[in-house]
Scaffold this motif. Structure first.
Motif, short mmCIF file in Angstrom:
data_model
loop_
_atom_site.label_atom_id
_atom_site.label_comp_id
_atom_site.label_asym_id
_atom_site.label_seq_id
_atom_site.Cartn_x
_atom_site.Cartn_y
_atom_site.Cartn_z
N LEU A 54 33.34 47.30 -12.14
CA LEU A 54 34.10 46.91 -13.51
C LEU A 54 33.43 48.05 -14.39
CD1 LEU A 54 33.98 43.04 -14.04
CD2 LEU A 54 35.95 44.45 -13.46
N GLU A 55 32.42 48.54 -14.39
CA GLU A 55 31.61 49.25 -15.22
C GLU A 55 32.54 50.53 -14.92
OE1 GLU A 55 27.25 47.45 -16.41
OE2 GLU A 55 27.31 49.11 -14.76
N GLN A 56 32.69 50.83 -13.82
CA GLN A 56 33.21 52.05 -13.37
C GLN A 56 34.81 52.12 -13.41
OE1 GLN A 56 32.04 52.60 -9.17
NE2 GLN A 56 30.19 53.23 -9.72
N GLY A 57 35.19 50.99 -14.02
CA GLY A 57 36.72 50.95 -14.57
C GLY A 57 37.59 50.70 -13.13
N GLN A 58 37.15 49.84 -12.12
CA GLN A 58 37.81 49.70 -11.04
C GLN A 58 38.89 48.52 -11.29
OE1 GLN A 58 36.32 49.60 -7.23
NE2 GLN A 58 34.77 51.06 -7.75
N THR A 59 39.55 48.74 -12.25
CA THR A 59 40.38 47.33 -12.59
C THR A 59 41.84 47.44 -12.32
OG1 THR A 59 40.72 48.45 -14.64
CG2 THR A 59 38.81 46.87 -14.37
N SER A 60 42.29 48.29 -11.33
CA SER A 60 43.69 48.54 -11.01
C SER A 60 44.31 47.53 -10.00
CB SER A 60 43.99 50.09 -10.68
OG SER A 60 43.47 50.96 -11.40
N TYR A 61 45.50 47.60 -9.85
CA TYR A 61 45.98 46.87 -8.66
C TYR A 61 45.46 47.44 -7.42
CZ TYR A 61 50.16 45.47 -11.48
OH TYR A 61 51.11 44.99 -12.30
N THR A 62 45.68 46.79 -6.18
CA THR A 62 45.09 47.62 -5.02
C THR A 62 46.39 47.56 -4.21
OG1 THR A 62 44.80 45.62 -3.68
CG2 THR A 62 42.67 46.38 -5.01
N SER A 63 46.17 48.21 -3.21
CA SER A 63 47.51 48.19 -1.93
C SER A 63 47.74 46.71 -1.95
CB SER A 63 47.04 48.94 -0.88
OG SER A 63 47.19 48.08 0.42
N ASN A 64 49.06 46.51 -1.69
CA ASN A 64 49.64 45.11 -1.45
C ASN A 64 48.91 44.43 -0.60
OD1 ASN A 64 53.02 46.64 -1.71
ND2 ASN A 64 51.82 45.29 -3.55
N ARG A 65 48.57 45.26 0.49
CA ARG A 65 47.75 44.62 1.94
C ARG A 65 46.26 44.14 1.31
NH1 ARG A 65 50.38 44.68 6.83
NH2 ARG A 65 52.15 46.07 6.72
N GLY A 66 45.87 44.84 0.43
CA GLY A 66 44.42 44.87 0.02
C GLY A 66 43.52 46.10 0.16
N MET A 67 42.46 46.05 -0.33
CA MET A 67 41.50 47.33 -0.21
C MET A 67 41.46 47.64 1.19
SD MET A 67 38.69 46.73 -2.92
CE MET A 67 37.44 47.20 -1.99
N PRO A 68 41.83 48.95 1.78
CA PRO A 68 41.44 49.22 3.09
C PRO A 68 40.14 49.14 3.52
CG PRO A 68 43.00 50.97 1.92
CD PRO A 68 42.29 50.10 0.79
N ALA A 69 39.19 49.33 2.68
CA ALA A 69 37.65 49.24 3.23
C ALA A 69 37.47 47.63 3.51
CB ALA A 69 36.54 49.71 2.08
N LEU A 70 38.07 46.87 2.65
CA LEU A 70 37.74 45.53 2.95
C LEU A 70 38.62 45.07 4.34
CD1 LEU A 70 36.79 42.61 1.99
CD2 LEU A 70 38.84 42.45 0.46
N ARG A 71 39.68 45.38 4.17
CA ARG A 71 40.35 45.13 5.57
C ARG A 71 39.73 45.37 6.90
NH1 ARG A 71 45.49 47.42 5.19
NH2 ARG A 71 45.31 48.50 3.12
N GLU A 72 39.21 46.82 6.90
CA GLU A 72 38.45 47.49 7.92
C GLU A 72 37.18 46.52 8.28
OE1 GLU A 72 37.96 51.43 6.86
OE2 GLU A 72 40.27 51.62 6.79
N GLN A 73 36.57 46.17 7.20
CA GLN A 73 35.31 45.39 7.33
C GLN A 73 35.47 43.87 8.15
OE1 GLN A 73 32.19 46.76 6.47
NE2 GLN A 73 31.58 45.01 7.97
N ILE A 74 36.57 43.39 7.57
CA ILE A 74 36.97 42.20 8.13
C ILE A 74 37.46 42.26 9.53
CG2 ILE A 74 38.74 40.27 7.98
CD1 ILE A 74 38.95 40.64 4.92
N ALA A 75 38.24 43.35 9.82
CA ALA A 75 38.61 43.65 11.29
C ALA A 75 37.27 43.79 12.17
CB ALA A 75 39.42 44.78 11.08
N ASP A 76 36.52 44.47 11.63
CA ASP A 76 35.25 44.95 12.38
C ASP A 76 34.49 43.43 12.64
OD1 ASP A 76 35.90 47.43 12.46
OD2 ASP A 76 34.31 48.13 10.78
N ASP A 77 34.33 42.76 11.60
CA ASP A 77 33.59 41.59 11.64
C ASP A 77 34.07 40.66 12.55
OD1 ASP A 77 31.94 42.76 10.05
OD2 ASP A 77 31.86 41.21 8.48
N LEU A 78 35.53 40.34 12.66
CA LEU A 78 36.26 39.29 13.40
C LEU A 78 36.11 39.81 14.90
CD1 LEU A 78 39.42 38.74 11.63
CD2 LEU A 78 37.50 37.34 11.86
#
Lengths: 400, 167
Positions: A54-78
């Protein structure tokens, strides 16, 4: 003026326990076992990562599917934890809690008039979401005698040519029931024989105490017809952040994505940042919370049985679902009187649909001290019932 | 105690969090008889795994002022004994709450408490600084504590407003 409210909105039932809320407001020493959320705060690493973003100003929309890094991390964990492989590019959507995932999944598969089987007792939103999508919810009971598992006979009895999908949730809210691989295999046969879509809400997957959770999509060829729903609320104590995810084969994921784009655009960006931090660095905190739930479960279920209720040992989630039939009260009467007399809030099982009556849901995700005090109060309440047999007998009279 | 089993590990963890949990509750959580819990605790104490049951007190809330200081010491180690004999001598003073051998610029890290700053100053100058083999001391008065032994000292967490019911 003509009726300003739609038929669909009229058709869905209001919350079954509004009057309980009103009663609670008049009391100041209520121990609530009525809340389906952890009593822990979100792991600090997730909160801290969010504040930095938030301090860095990350307050925009993300991709519709969601942040790529989060999706990749979830996929790796699953893949690592369950051998469940989804392509984060084409088979996954980050949703605004599992609630949104459920809604868009149901709408993605339901045509008007389609019947959707709903394994119950269940979380209260499944059937109304089916109704709102124009479908017809068909309850399928998971009975105590089956240890609250979904058994194929109950399913086949209710399948018709209009049946399109099955919604189930294991580990289960409100029963704590879980499904083993062989239980799932039996259900998979019915689902495949009748060409159904499976919506599997696995938000309690991390909270499986006796055996590792088995995702439905890992059974046989179920993956190609399954939408898996999961999220961060329960395992990581992140209810207020509203972050969930949906995994499905591309065709189903694309259909859900279209709805998601129009109604939600994307899940909250700060929540996605926190969720990613939770996955990457809060495993120890998550494991400690799960161990705490396991120990509280043991303490609470032992206490309930000592107090005179029959309670099976729930194998997952953070709910105990004792039978209160021995008291002679209905579940609603039990919950109302327990709240009025001993200021302990529990949820009547009938709220959760078929198979729930005669039970109450107690969330044991509360502090050790509160759990012990709640057991004492429940024990006192049950003892007081024994001193007034007339009331109990009266309550048992059938309504004429 | 050679090896703690899983039950001992969980028991120790529970007691570290809250040593006042009654035995029957510990027994229910661990799924073992109460007598076994008592026996395990006795054994853990006898073996020195559990040293003491105590309370974590927030002095700023208790109204009984107390001053603490961290004292860092540079020490010349002794042949055959290293730092051990000196560290043990320091540890035996009532005023000393902890003594640790550390890496870095200093060798020993000592936590001292007293009623006020004068008492700590006197203790350090009379009892610690003159000890042989101590080459240098640095005293840091603790101004405020934010976390002690894993417990936050920040006032009680609000935790937001939890609803009485959710599904």
């Amino acid at each position: 003026m003509r009726d300003p409210v739609s038929r669909a909105a009229r058709m869905i039932p209001p919350s079954g326990i509004r009057r309980f809320f009103d009663l609670v407001q008049t009391m100041d020493d209520v121990i609530s076992l009525g809340v389906g959320e952890p009593d822990f705060s979100t792991p600090w690493k997730a909160i801290d990562a969010c504040m930095v973003a938030l301090e860095q100003g990350q307050t925009s929309y993300t991709s519709n599917r969601g942040m790529p890094a989060l999706r990749e991390q979830i996929a790796d964990d699953l893949a690592r934890d369950f051998g469940l492989c989804y392509d984060p590019e084409t088979e996954m959507i980050i949703t605004t809690g599992v609630s949104e995932g459920l809604d868009i999944a149901i709408r993605a598969v339901t045509d008007p008039g389609d019947e959707v089987l709903v394994a119950q007792p269940s979380y209260v939103s499944y059937a109304p979401c089916v109704t709102l999508a124009g479908g017809v919810p068909v309850p399928v009971p998971c009975l105590e005698r089956d240890r609250f598992r979904l058994v194929p006979d109950q399913l086949t009895e209710r399948v018709t040519p209009r049946t399109k999908a099955l919604i189930m949730n294991f580990p289960n809210n409100p029963t704590g029931g879980v499904m083993t691989a062989s239980d799932l295999k039996a259900v998979a046969d019915v689902v495949e024989d009748h060409d159904l879509v499976l919506l599997s809400d696995e938000v309690y997957s991390e909270l499986s105490y006796e055996q590792a959770h088995v995702p439905a999509a890992t059974i046989g060829t179920l993956r190609e017809r399954t939408i898996t729903l999961n999220g961060f609320s329960k395992a990581y104590a992140m209810t207020g952040w509203r972050i969930g995810y949906l995994c499905a084969p591309p065709e189903l994921a694309d259909a859900a994505l279209k709805i998601h784009q129009y109604v939600m655009l994307c899940a909250p960006s700060m929540g996605q940042v926190a969720a990613l931090a939770a996955l990457r660095s809060a495993k120890a905190e998550k494991d400690a919370m799960i161990e705490a739930y396991r120990l509280r479960r043991n303490l609470f279920v032992e206490g309930l049985n000592r107090a005179g209720l029959v309670c099976h040992m729930p194998e997952g989630a953070f709910y105990a679902f004792p039978s209160i039939e021995s008291t002679g009260l209905t579940d609603v009467e039990f919950a109302e009187q327990l709240l009025a007399e001993e200021h302990v809030a529990v949820v009547p099982g009938s709220v959760f649909g078929e198979g729930g009556a005669g039970h109450v849901r107690c969330a044991y995700a509360v502090s050790h001290e509160d759990l012990v005090e709640a057991v004492n109060r429940i024990e006192r309440f049950i003892a007081s019932l024994a001193d007034r047999p007339a009331l109990a007998i009266e309550a048992r009279q059938p309504v004429t | 105690m050679e090896i703690m089993n899983a039950t001992d590990t969980t028991l120790v963890h529970l007691l570290e969090e809250n040593s006042r949990i009654p035995t029957p509750e510990l027994a229910a959580m661990l799924g073992v008889p109460a007598a076994e819990v008592e026996e395990r605790i006795r054994t853990l104490q006898a073996e020195g795994v559990i040293r003491r049951f105590t309370a974590i007190v927030d002095r700023s809330s208790s109204g009984q002022a107390e001053v603490s200081a961290i004292i860092e010491l540079k020490v010349s180690p002794e042949r055959d004994h290293g730092y051990d004999r000196l560290a043990e001598r320091i540890a035996r003073f009532e005023e000393v709450r902890s003594v640790r051998l550390i890496t870095g610029t200093y060798d020993l890290h000592v936590l001292v408490t007293g009623r006020d700053m004068q008492e700590i100053a006197r203790f350090v100058s009379e009892h610690i600084a003159p000890m042989e083999r101590i080459r240098e001391t640095a005293t840091h008065i603790i101004m405020k504590s934010y976390k002690e032994n894993g417990t936050l000292m920040l006032g009680r967490d609000g935790g937001g407003e939890r609803q009485p019911f959710s599904f």
